[in-house]
Design a protein around this motif. Structure first.
Motif, short mmCIF file in Angstrom:
data_model
loop_
_atom_site.label_atom_id
_atom_site.label_comp_id
_atom_site.label_asym_id
_atom_site.label_seq_id
_atom_site.Cartn_x
_atom_site.Cartn_y
_atom_site.Cartn_z
N ASP A 83 0.84 -1.20 0.00
CA ASP A 83 0.00 0.00 0.00
C ASP A 83 0.88 1.26 0.00
N ALA A 84 1.92 1.23 0.86
CA ALA A 84 2.81 2.39 0.95
C ALA A 84 3.56 2.59 -0.38
N HIS A 85 3.97 1.49 -0.99
CA HIS A 85 4.70 1.53 -2.26
C HIS A 85 3.82 2.13 -3.37
N ILE A 86 2.57 1.64 -3.44
CA ILE A 86 1.63 2.13 -4.45
C ILE A 86 1.31 3.60 -4.20
N ASN A 87 1.15 3.96 -2.93
CA ASN A 87 0.84 5.35 -2.58
C ASN A 87 1.96 6.29 -3.05
N LEU A 88 3.20 5.86 -2.85
CA LEU A 88 4.35 6.69 -3.27
C LEU A 88 4.36 6.88 -4.79
N LYS A 89 4.12 5.78 -5.52
CA LYS A 89 4.13 5.88 -6.98
C LYS A 89 2.99 6.78 -7.48
N ALA A 90 1.83 6.65 -6.85
CA ALA A 90 0.68 7.48 -7.24
C ALA A 90 0.92 8.95 -6.90
N GLU A 91 1.59 9.19 -5.74
CA GLU A 91 1.92 10.57 -5.34
C GLU A 91 2.83 11.23 -6.38
N ARG A 92 3.75 10.43 -6.92
CA ARG A 92 4.69 10.97 -7.92
C ARG A 92 3.92 11.41 -9.17
N ILE A 93 2.99 10.58 -9.62
CA ILE A 93 2.19 10.93 -10.80
C ILE A 93 1.35 12.17 -10.51
N ALA A 94 0.75 12.20 -9.30
CA ALA A 94 -0.07 13.37 -8.92
C ALA A 94 0.78 14.64 -8.91
N GLY A 95 2.04 14.51 -8.50
CA GLY A 95 2.95 15.66 -8.49
C GLY A 95 3.18 16.19 -9.90
N TYR A 96 3.39 15.28 -10.85
CA TYR A 96 3.57 15.70 -12.25
C TYR A 96 2.31 16.41 -12.76
N VAL A 97 1.15 15.82 -12.48
CA VAL A 97 -0.12 16.39 -12.95
C VAL A 97 -0.32 17.78 -12.34
N LEU A 98 -0.02 17.90 -11.05
CA LEU A 98 -0.17 19.20 -10.38
C LEU A 98 0.75 20.24 -11.02
N GLY A 99 1.99 19.84 -11.28
CA GLY A 99 2.94 20.76 -11.91
C GLY A 99 2.45 21.22 -13.27
N ILE A 100 2.01 20.27 -14.08
CA ILE A 100 1.55 20.60 -15.44
C ILE A 100 0.33 21.52 -15.40
N LEU A 131 -7.95 25.63 -7.07
CA LEU A 131 -8.63 24.51 -6.41
C LEU A 131 -8.90 23.38 -7.41
N LEU A 132 -9.23 23.78 -8.64
CA LEU A 132 -9.47 22.78 -9.70
C LEU A 132 -8.19 21.99 -10.02
N THR A 133 -7.05 22.69 -10.06
CA THR A 133 -5.79 21.98 -10.35
C THR A 133 -5.46 20.98 -9.23
N LEU A 134 -5.71 21.41 -7.98
CA LEU A 134 -5.47 20.51 -6.85
C LEU A 134 -6.39 19.29 -6.93
N THR A 135 -7.64 19.52 -7.32
CA THR A 135 -8.60 18.42 -7.43
C THR A 135 -8.21 17.47 -8.55
N VAL A 136 -7.77 18.04 -9.68
CA VAL A 136 -7.35 17.20 -10.82
C VAL A 136 -6.17 16.32 -10.40
N SER A 137 -5.23 16.89 -9.66
CA SER A 137 -4.06 16.09 -9.25
C SER A 137 -4.47 15.01 -8.26
N GLU A 138 -5.44 15.31 -7.39
CA GLU A 138 -5.93 14.30 -6.44
C GLU A 138 -6.65 13.17 -7.18
N VAL A 139 -7.43 13.55 -8.20
CA VAL A 139 -8.11 12.53 -9.01
C VAL A 139 -7.08 11.66 -9.74
N ALA A 140 -6.01 12.32 -10.25
CA ALA A 140 -4.94 11.56 -10.93
C ALA A 140 -4.29 10.58 -9.96
N LYS A 141 -4.09 11.02 -8.73
CA LYS A 141 -3.49 10.14 -7.71
C LYS A 141 -4.38 8.93 -7.44
#
Lengths: 153, 73
Positions: A83-100, A131-141
Protein backbone atom coordinates in the motif's frame (compact mmCIF):
# COMPACT_ATOMS: atom_id res chain seq x y z
CA UNK A 1 -22.91 -9.25 -9.82
CA UNK A 2 -21.13 -12.22 -8.24
CA UNK A 3 -17.91 -11.28 -10.05
CA UNK A 4 -18.25 -7.71 -8.76
CA UNK A 5 -18.65 -8.98 -5.18
CA UNK A 6 -15.62 -11.23 -5.62
CA UNK A 7 -13.57 -8.34 -7.00
CA UNK A 8 -14.57 -6.19 -4.01
CA UNK A 9 -13.52 -9.00 -1.66
CA UNK A 10 -10.10 -9.13 -3.33
CA UNK A 11 -9.50 -5.42 -2.74
CA UNK A 12 -7.44 -4.14 0.15
CA UNK A 13 -8.84 -1.54 2.50
CA UNK A 14 -6.71 1.09 0.78
CA UNK A 15 -8.02 0.18 -2.68
CA UNK A 16 -11.63 0.35 -1.52
CA UNK A 17 -10.79 3.64 0.14
CA UNK A 18 -9.34 4.99 -3.13
CA UNK A 19 -12.47 3.95 -5.06
CA UNK A 20 -14.72 5.67 -2.50
CA UNK A 21 -12.66 8.85 -2.49
CA UNK A 22 -12.57 8.95 -6.29
CA UNK A 23 -16.33 8.57 -6.65
CA UNK A 24 -17.08 11.12 -3.91
CA UNK A 25 -14.57 13.64 -5.28
CA UNK A 26 -15.73 13.19 -8.88
CA UNK A 27 -19.41 13.59 -8.00
CA UNK A 28 -18.92 16.66 -5.83
CA UNK A 29 -16.46 18.26 -8.28
CA UNK A 30 -18.86 17.66 -11.17
CA UNK A 31 -21.47 19.67 -9.30
CA UNK A 32 -19.15 22.15 -7.53
CA UNK A 33 -16.85 23.57 -10.22
CA UNK A 34 -19.47 24.81 -12.73
CA UNK A 35 -21.37 26.41 -9.84
CA UNK A 36 -18.15 27.83 -8.33
CA UNK A 37 -16.96 29.41 -11.59
CA UNK A 38 -20.43 30.87 -12.01
CA UNK A 39 -20.39 32.27 -8.46
CA UNK A 40 -16.78 33.53 -8.82
CA UNK A 41 -17.71 35.66 -11.81
CA UNK A 42 -20.66 37.14 -9.92
CA UNK A 43 -18.89 40.11 -8.33
CA UNK A 44 -22.12 41.31 -6.73
CA UNK A 45 -22.34 38.35 -4.35
CA UNK A 46 -18.90 36.89 -3.43
CA UNK A 47 -20.41 35.34 -0.29
CA UNK A 48 -22.22 32.74 -2.45
CA UNK A 49 -18.86 31.20 -3.42
CA UNK A 50 -17.81 30.93 0.22
CA UNK A 51 -21.02 29.18 1.23
CA UNK A 52 -20.85 26.92 -1.81
CA UNK A 53 -17.26 25.92 -0.98
CA UNK A 54 -18.00 25.32 2.70
CA UNK A 55 -21.06 23.21 1.82
CA UNK A 56 -19.03 21.08 -0.62
CA UNK A 57 -16.12 20.56 1.79
CA UNK A 58 -18.52 19.56 4.60
CA UNK A 59 -20.39 17.20 2.24
CA UNK A 60 -17.09 15.62 1.10
CA UNK A 61 -15.91 15.16 4.71
CA UNK A 62 -19.21 13.57 5.77
CA UNK A 63 -19.33 11.20 2.76
CA UNK A 64 -15.66 10.19 3.26
CA UNK A 65 -16.06 9.69 7.02
CA UNK A 66 -19.14 7.49 6.62
CA UNK A 67 -17.63 5.42 3.79
CA UNK A 68 -14.21 5.01 5.44
CA UNK A 69 -15.75 3.90 8.74
CA UNK A 70 -18.00 1.37 6.96
CA UNK A 71 -15.11 -0.26 5.05
CA UNK A 72 -12.75 -0.02 8.06
CA UNK A 73 -15.34 -1.92 10.14
CA UNK A 74 -15.40 -4.65 7.49
CA UNK A 75 -11.65 -4.83 6.78
CA UNK A 76 -10.00 -3.61 9.98
CA UNK A 77 -8.28 -0.80 8.07
CA UNK A 78 -5.13 -2.86 7.50
CA UNK A 79 -2.36 -1.55 5.26
CA UNK A 80 1.15 -2.79 4.52
CA UNK A 81 4.31 -2.16 2.50
CA UNK A 82 2.57 -2.67 -0.86
CA UNK A 83 0.00 0.00 0.00
CA UNK A 84 2.81 2.39 0.95
CA UNK A 85 4.70 1.53 -2.26
CA UNK A 86 1.63 2.13 -4.45
CA UNK A 87 0.84 5.35 -2.58
CA UNK A 88 4.35 6.69 -3.27
CA UNK A 89 4.13 5.88 -6.98
CA UNK A 90 0.68 7.48 -7.24
CA UNK A 91 1.92 10.57 -5.34
CA UNK A 92 4.69 10.97 -7.92
CA UNK A 93 2.19 10.93 -10.80
CA UNK A 94 -0.07 13.37 -8.92
CA UNK A 95 2.95 15.66 -8.49
CA UNK A 96 3.57 15.70 -12.25
CA UNK A 97 -0.12 16.39 -12.95
CA UNK A 98 -0.17 19.20 -10.38
CA UNK A 99 2.94 20.76 -11.91
CA UNK A 100 1.55 20.60 -15.44
CA UNK A 101 -1.89 21.96 -14.52
CA UNK A 102 -0.46 24.74 -12.33
CA UNK A 103 1.99 25.84 -15.05
CA UNK A 104 -0.89 25.76 -17.57
CA UNK A 105 -2.92 27.98 -15.25
CA UNK A 106 -0.02 30.41 -14.79
CA UNK A 107 0.43 30.43 -18.57
CA UNK A 108 -3.22 31.23 -19.06
CA UNK A 109 -3.12 34.05 -16.49
CA UNK A 110 -0.04 35.54 -18.19
CA UNK A 111 -1.62 35.19 -21.65
CA UNK A 112 -4.83 36.85 -20.45
CA UNK A 113 -3.00 39.71 -18.74
CA UNK A 114 -0.31 40.29 -21.38
CA UNK A 115 -2.10 39.58 -24.63
CA UNK A 116 -5.76 39.93 -23.62
CA UNK A 117 -6.61 36.68 -25.41
CA UNK A 118 -9.65 36.15 -23.20
CA UNK A 119 -11.71 37.83 -20.53
CA UNK A 120 -9.62 38.95 -17.53
CA UNK A 121 -9.63 36.46 -14.69
CA UNK A 122 -10.77 37.76 -11.31
CA UNK A 123 -9.01 36.83 -8.07
CA UNK A 124 -11.92 34.52 -7.22
CA UNK A 125 -11.80 32.82 -10.63
CA UNK A 126 -8.06 32.25 -10.15
CA UNK A 127 -8.71 30.84 -6.66
CA UNK A 128 -11.30 28.40 -8.02
CA UNK A 129 -8.92 27.48 -10.84
CA UNK A 130 -6.16 26.68 -8.34
CA UNK A 131 -8.63 24.51 -6.41
CA UNK A 132 -9.47 22.78 -9.70
CA UNK A 133 -5.79 21.98 -10.35
CA UNK A 134 -5.47 20.51 -6.85
CA UNK A 135 -8.60 18.42 -7.43
CA UNK A 136 -7.35 17.20 -10.82
CA UNK A 137 -4.06 16.09 -9.25
CA UNK A 138 -5.93 14.30 -6.44
CA UNK A 139 -8.11 12.53 -9.01
CA UNK A 140 -4.94 11.56 -10.93
CA UNK A 141 -3.49 10.14 -7.71
CA UNK A 142 -6.60 8.09 -6.96
CA UNK A 143 -6.84 6.76 -10.54
CA UNK A 144 -3.11 5.86 -10.47
CA UNK A 145 -3.55 4.05 -7.15
CA UNK A 146 -6.47 2.03 -8.50
CA UNK A 147 -4.57 1.23 -11.72
CA UNK A 148 -1.52 0.03 -9.75
CA UNK A 149 -3.72 -2.10 -7.48
CA UNK A 150 -5.53 -3.62 -10.46
CA UNK A 151 -2.75 -4.11 -13.00
CA UNK A 152 0.65 -4.12 -11.33
CA UNK A 153 2.79 -3.35 -8.24
CA UNK B 1 0.01 -7.12 -16.69
CA UNK B 2 3.71 -6.43 -15.95
CA UNK B 3 5.58 -9.13 -14.04
CA UNK B 4 8.62 -8.48 -11.89
CA UNK B 5 11.99 -10.17 -12.37
CA UNK B 6 11.63 -11.90 -9.01
CA UNK B 7 10.38 -15.48 -9.26
CA UNK B 8 9.08 -17.46 -6.29
CA UNK B 9 7.92 -20.89 -5.15
CA UNK B 10 5.39 -19.70 -2.61
CA UNK B 11 2.47 -21.61 -4.13
CA UNK B 12 4.44 -24.90 -4.01
CA UNK B 13 5.72 -24.22 -0.50
CA UNK B 14 2.22 -23.42 0.76
CA UNK B 15 1.06 -26.73 -0.72
CA UNK B 16 3.93 -28.58 0.99
CA UNK B 17 3.06 -26.96 4.31
CA UNK B 18 -0.39 -28.48 4.64
CA UNK B 19 -2.13 -26.29 2.03
CA UNK B 20 -1.42 -23.19 4.07
CA UNK B 21 -3.87 -20.49 3.01
CA UNK B 22 -2.77 -17.13 1.65
CA UNK B 23 -4.53 -15.51 4.61
CA UNK B 24 -2.57 -17.65 7.12
CA UNK B 25 0.73 -16.80 5.41
CA UNK B 26 -0.22 -13.11 5.28
CA UNK B 27 -0.95 -13.09 9.03
CA UNK B 28 2.39 -14.76 9.81
CA UNK B 29 4.30 -12.30 7.62
CA UNK B 30 2.33 -9.25 8.74
CA UNK B 31 0.98 -8.15 5.36
CA UNK B 32 -2.46 -8.25 3.74
CA UNK B 33 -3.71 -11.31 1.83
CA UNK B 34 -3.79 -9.22 -1.35
CA UNK B 35 -0.05 -8.58 -1.01
CA UNK B 36 0.62 -12.33 -0.79
CA UNK B 37 -1.58 -12.78 -3.91
CA UNK B 38 0.43 -10.09 -5.76
CA UNK B 39 3.78 -11.62 -4.68
CA UNK B 40 2.65 -15.12 -5.68
CA UNK B 41 1.53 -13.88 -9.12
CA UNK B 42 4.89 -12.07 -9.43
CA UNK B 43 3.17 -8.73 -9.85
CA UNK B 44 4.91 -7.26 -6.81
CA UNK B 45 8.47 -7.69 -5.49
CA UNK B 46 8.38 -7.84 -1.70
CA UNK B 47 10.76 -5.85 0.49
CA UNK B 48 13.83 -7.71 1.72
CA UNK B 49 12.30 -7.90 5.20
CA UNK B 50 9.03 -9.40 3.91
CA UNK B 51 10.97 -11.86 1.73
CA UNK B 52 13.01 -13.03 4.74
CA UNK B 53 9.83 -13.36 6.80
CA UNK B 54 8.17 -15.48 4.09
CA UNK B 55 11.23 -17.72 3.88
CA UNK B 56 11.30 -18.02 7.68
CA UNK B 57 7.63 -19.08 7.76
CA UNK B 58 8.50 -22.01 5.48
CA UNK B 59 11.79 -22.69 7.29
CA UNK B 60 13.72 -22.32 4.05
CA UNK B 61 16.67 -20.13 3.03
CA UNK B 62 15.78 -17.06 1.01
CA UNK B 63 17.11 -18.43 -2.28
CA UNK B 64 14.93 -21.54 -1.96
CA UNK B 65 11.86 -19.31 -2.04
CA UNK B 66 12.89 -16.43 -4.29
CA UNK B 67 15.11 -16.22 -7.35
CA UNK B 68 16.01 -13.41 -9.71
CA UNK B 69 15.71 -13.73 -13.48
CA UNK B 70 17.26 -10.72 -15.20
CA UNK B 71 15.79 -9.67 -18.51
CA UNK B 72 12.91 -12.16 -18.36
CA UNK B 73 10.20 -9.49 -18.72
Amino acid sequence: MMKLTQTAMNMTFKEKSAWGSLVALALISYWYFPAAFDAASDAADPGRLVWLSVACIVALIIIEAIYQSVIAAADGGASDERDAHINLKAERIAGYVLGITLFSLVGRIIAVEAFEVAETMTALTIAVSILLTLTVSEVAKLISQIAYYRFSA
Amino acid sequence: MAKTHVRNNIRVLRFQHGEMTQQALAEKVGVTRQTIVAIEKEKYSPSLEAAFKIAAVFGEPLDAVFSYEPGSR
